[in-house]
Design an enzyme around this catalytic site. Sequence first.
Site, PDB file in Angstrom:
ATOM      1  N   LYS A  22      52.036  39.663  41.047  1.00 14.65           N
ATOM      2  CA  LYS A  22      51.213  40.427  41.096  1.00 14.65           C
ATOM      3  C   LYS A  22      50.282  40.330  42.333  1.00 14.65           C
ATOM      4  CE  LYS A  22      47.018  38.346  39.057  1.00 14.65           C
ATOM      5  NZ  LYS A  22      45.868  38.634  39.739  1.00 14.65           N
ATOM      6  N   ASN A  23      50.134  38.699  42.940  1.00 15.41           N
ATOM      7  CA  ASN A  23      49.281  38.512  43.926  1.00 15.41           C
ATOM      8  C   ASN A  23      49.913  39.033  45.396  1.00 15.41           C
ATOM      9  OD1 ASN A  23      47.433  37.655  42.152  1.00 15.41           O
ATOM     10  ND2 ASN A  23      47.636  35.239  42.775  1.00 15.41           N
ATOM     11  N   CYS A 116      38.217  38.003  37.401  1.00  8.47           N
ATOM     12  CA  CYS A 116      38.285  36.925  36.306  1.00  8.47           C
ATOM     13  C   CYS A 116      37.023  36.153  36.795  1.00  8.47           C
ATOM     14  CB  CYS A 116      39.480  36.058  36.347  1.00  8.47           C
ATOM     15  SG  CYS A 116      40.600  36.578  35.320  1.00  8.47           S
ATOM     16  N   ARG A 121      33.042  33.100  43.441  1.00 17.49           N
ATOM     17  CA  ARG A 121      33.927  34.033  44.201  1.00 17.49           C
ATOM     18  C   ARG A 121      33.181  34.871  45.306  1.00 17.49           C
ATOM     19  NH1 ARG A 121      38.807  35.869  40.344  1.00 17.49           N
ATOM     20  NH2 ARG A 121      40.075  35.249  42.189  1.00 17.49           N
ATOM     21  N   ASP A 304      46.166  28.548  39.861  1.00 15.12           N
ATOM     22  CA  ASP A 304      46.634  29.568  38.627  1.00 15.12           C
ATOM     23  C   ASP A 304      47.395  28.800  37.877  1.00 15.12           C
ATOM     24  OD1 ASP A 304      45.203  31.529  40.210  1.00 15.12           O
ATOM     25  OD2 ASP A 304      46.605  32.593  40.620  1.00 15.12           O
ATOM     26  N   ARG A 396      46.362  42.035  32.377  1.00 10.32           N
ATOM     27  CA  ARG A 396      46.088  42.238  33.839  1.00 10.32           C
ATOM     28  C   ARG A 396      47.017  41.572  34.837  1.00 10.32           C
ATOM     29  NH1 ARG A 396      40.884  39.846  35.670  1.00 10.32           N
ATOM     30  NH2 ARG A 396      42.198  40.099  37.374  1.00 10.32           N
TER      31      ARG A 396
HETATM   32  C1  UD1 Z   1      43.696  34.335  45.303  1.00  9.29           C
HETATM   33  C2  UD1 Z   1      44.312  34.929  44.061  1.00  9.29           C
HETATM   34  C3  UD1 Z   1      44.059  33.953  42.893  1.00  9.29           C
HETATM   35  C4  UD1 Z   1      44.325  32.547  43.217  1.00  9.29           C
HETATM   36  C5  UD1 Z   1      43.411  32.218  44.364  1.00  9.29           C
HETATM   37  C6  UD1 Z   1      43.683  30.913  45.095  1.00  9.29           C
HETATM   38  C7  UD1 Z   1      44.827  37.345  44.396  1.00  9.29           C
HETATM   39  C8  UD1 Z   1      44.934  38.600  43.870  1.00  9.29           C
HETATM   40  N1  UD1 Z   1      44.527  36.179  43.812  1.00  9.29           N
HETATM   41  O1  UD1 Z   1      42.426  34.776  44.985  1.00  9.29           O
HETATM   42  O2  UD1 Z   1      44.801  34.317  41.923  1.00  9.29           O
HETATM   43  O3  UD1 Z   1      43.696  31.842  42.059  1.00  9.29           O
HETATM   44  O4  UD1 Z   1      43.863  33.316  45.490  1.00  9.29           O
HETATM   45  O5  UD1 Z   1      45.061  30.656  45.218  1.00  9.29           O
HETATM   46  O6  UD1 Z   1      45.756  36.971  45.245  1.00  9.29           O
HETATM   47  N2  UD1 Z   1      35.838  31.692  48.771  1.00  9.29           N
HETATM   48  C9  UD1 Z   1      34.497  31.768  49.455  1.00  9.29           C
HETATM   49  N3  UD1 Z   1      34.114  32.823  50.091  1.00  9.29           N
HETATM   50  C10 UD1 Z   1      35.073  33.979  50.325  1.00  9.29           C
HETATM   51  C11 UD1 Z   1      36.443  33.748  49.788  1.00  9.29           C
HETATM   52  C12 UD1 Z   1      36.625  32.730  48.834  1.00  9.29           C
HETATM   53  O7  UD1 Z   1      33.759  30.954  49.174  1.00  9.29           O
HETATM   54  O8  UD1 Z   1      34.704  34.817  51.096  1.00  9.29           O
HETATM   55  C13 UD1 Z   1      35.948  30.625  47.902  1.00  9.29           C
HETATM   56  C14 UD1 Z   1      36.214  31.017  46.360  1.00  9.29           C
HETATM   57  O9  UD1 Z   1      35.098  30.989  45.633  1.00  9.29           O
HETATM   58  C15 UD1 Z   1      37.237  29.783  45.885  1.00  9.29           C
HETATM   59  C16 UD1 Z   1      38.248  29.540  47.158  1.00  9.29           C
HETATM   60  O10 UD1 Z   1      37.319  30.121  48.359  1.00  9.29           O
HETATM   61  O11 UD1 Z   1      36.622  28.801  45.812  1.00  9.29           O
HETATM   62  C17 UD1 Z   1      39.500  30.152  47.180  1.00  9.29           C
HETATM   63  O12 UD1 Z   1      39.410  31.563  47.131  1.00  9.29           O
HETATM   64  P1  UD1 Z   1      40.568  32.538  47.560  1.00  9.29           P
HETATM   65  O13 UD1 Z   1      41.772  31.644  48.301  1.00  9.29           O
HETATM   66  O14 UD1 Z   1      39.860  33.671  48.412  1.00  9.29           O
HETATM   67  O15 UD1 Z   1      40.884  33.255  46.368  1.00  9.29           O
HETATM   68  P2  UD1 Z   1      41.061  35.006  46.174  1.00  9.29           P
HETATM   69  O16 UD1 Z   1      41.744  35.458  47.188  1.00  9.29           O
HETATM   70  O17 UD1 Z   1      40.331  35.447  45.331  1.00  9.29           O
END
Ligand code: UD1
Length: 418
Positions: A22-23, A116, A121, A304, A396
């Site tokens: 998925k990711n 989610c 986020r 995850d 999802r």
């Molecule tokens: C992706 C994965 C999700 C996984 C996560 C961490 C997808 C579709 N989803 O989510 O399944 O759990 O990586 O391995 O690939 N953060 C900020 N600011 C930002 C972006 C992120 O503060 O602009 C923080 C988030 O709140 C969180 C952390 O960074 O605490 C990790 O987020 P991130 O690695 O960006 O996860 P996703 O890409 O949303």
Amino acid sequence: MLSYIIQGGNELNGNVVASGSKNAALPIIATAILNPEPVTLYNIPDIEDTKITLEILKLLGCKITKNNGKITICSKNMNKTAIPKELMHKLRSTVVLAGAIIGRFKEATFSYPGGCNIGARPIDLHLDSFKKLGITIDEREEYIHCKCDKILGKRIKLKFPSVGATENIILSSVYAKGATHITNAAKEPEIKDLAKCLNSMGAKVFGAGTGEITIFGVKKLHKATYKIMADRIETGTLLCAVAGAGGSVTVENTNPENLLTVLYSLKEMGCHIKINKDKISLQAPKQLKAIDIETEPYPGFPTDMQPIMGALLTKAEGKSNIKENIFENRFKYTEELIRMGANIIQEDKNIEITGVTELVGKEVMSKDLRGGAALVIAGLMAKGETKVNNIEYILRGYENLDIKLKSLGANIKKEKVN
Ligand code: UD1
């Protein structure tokens, strides 16, 4: 509302094939926006998140054809650069579509993404990176407008190795003038898969899978066919299901290298594990042992998998501790496990699970994707009937989870309830 009805207690045995990731699929679908030539993708999981993403591409003007498990996307006549708010809210990864749209058209309009509810986020790291690449950001009410004359390759140091932000920088700088260099980039295997896919169409992305990624801007991309990697979280979920329910399983068409911390944890718990190229076999022990886990960016223990391991550890002998370092709101599933009899105490980012508990079947509610999968694992281990409500979250991200578990001997059925 859809529910899973599970009669617990069945041992699980057999072979099962891992679905596409998925990711990895979500940002890889976005590469078809960047590339005006046809992009054919294999192994896209048939799940709600990919359906919504493809729906958005269609709305933006892409032509999508499905044939025998492969999907061809042609964005040649794509004529829109704004993602509708309703669709943007359905999942978080829509945010990477923005990087691809800006990369190709030098403008994009989108709103804050949904997904989610596992923490705040924010997307500040994405927007700050866009700014560094010379993109002007105008945040107005619910919409964010991005525009630039050209994207200028730059050095970007991420404050945190965000998966989504790393993907967005890569996607937006494929056609940049000059080179973009990311330090403290996310190292997740899905980033490597994205780079591999982009390079198969002529992009020049180097270092993916490490903390330093360099993207040399290219003038154009060409037609490509790409097979998406196996879903490491689905593989881990299936292994945990068997570790908890008892029995033995071989997950095929997967990549053991992407799951080493999870495999190590399962081994520490007493499971017998065999790795053979693209197969992982697991035999459940008579008694699982307690372990400690701390979630970290890759190659650390994946956040995850945390809820799924949390459910499994209720059946382990002794005290287990889990520390969640990535998302602050990822313990909601524990309330439901406690209703099933689990002994779990939460303090801030930590939970302590004391086992062995024999869980008792109850009507429980999925509150997010992986938390929902954790409740399915709990249901398989529990005595009696468990009804997991709100499985729309699970659908999802998991392709045919009930069918795969059933093929191993689980008593699980999907039901529509009002
Ligand atoms: C992706 C994965 C999700 C996984 C996560 C961490 C997808 C579709 N989803 O989510 O399944 O759990 O990586 O391995 O690939 N953060 C900020 N600011 C930002 C972006 C992120 O503060 O602009 C923080 C988030 O709140 C969180 C952390 O960074 O605490 C990790 O987020 P991130 O690695 O960006 O996860 P996703 O890409 O949303």
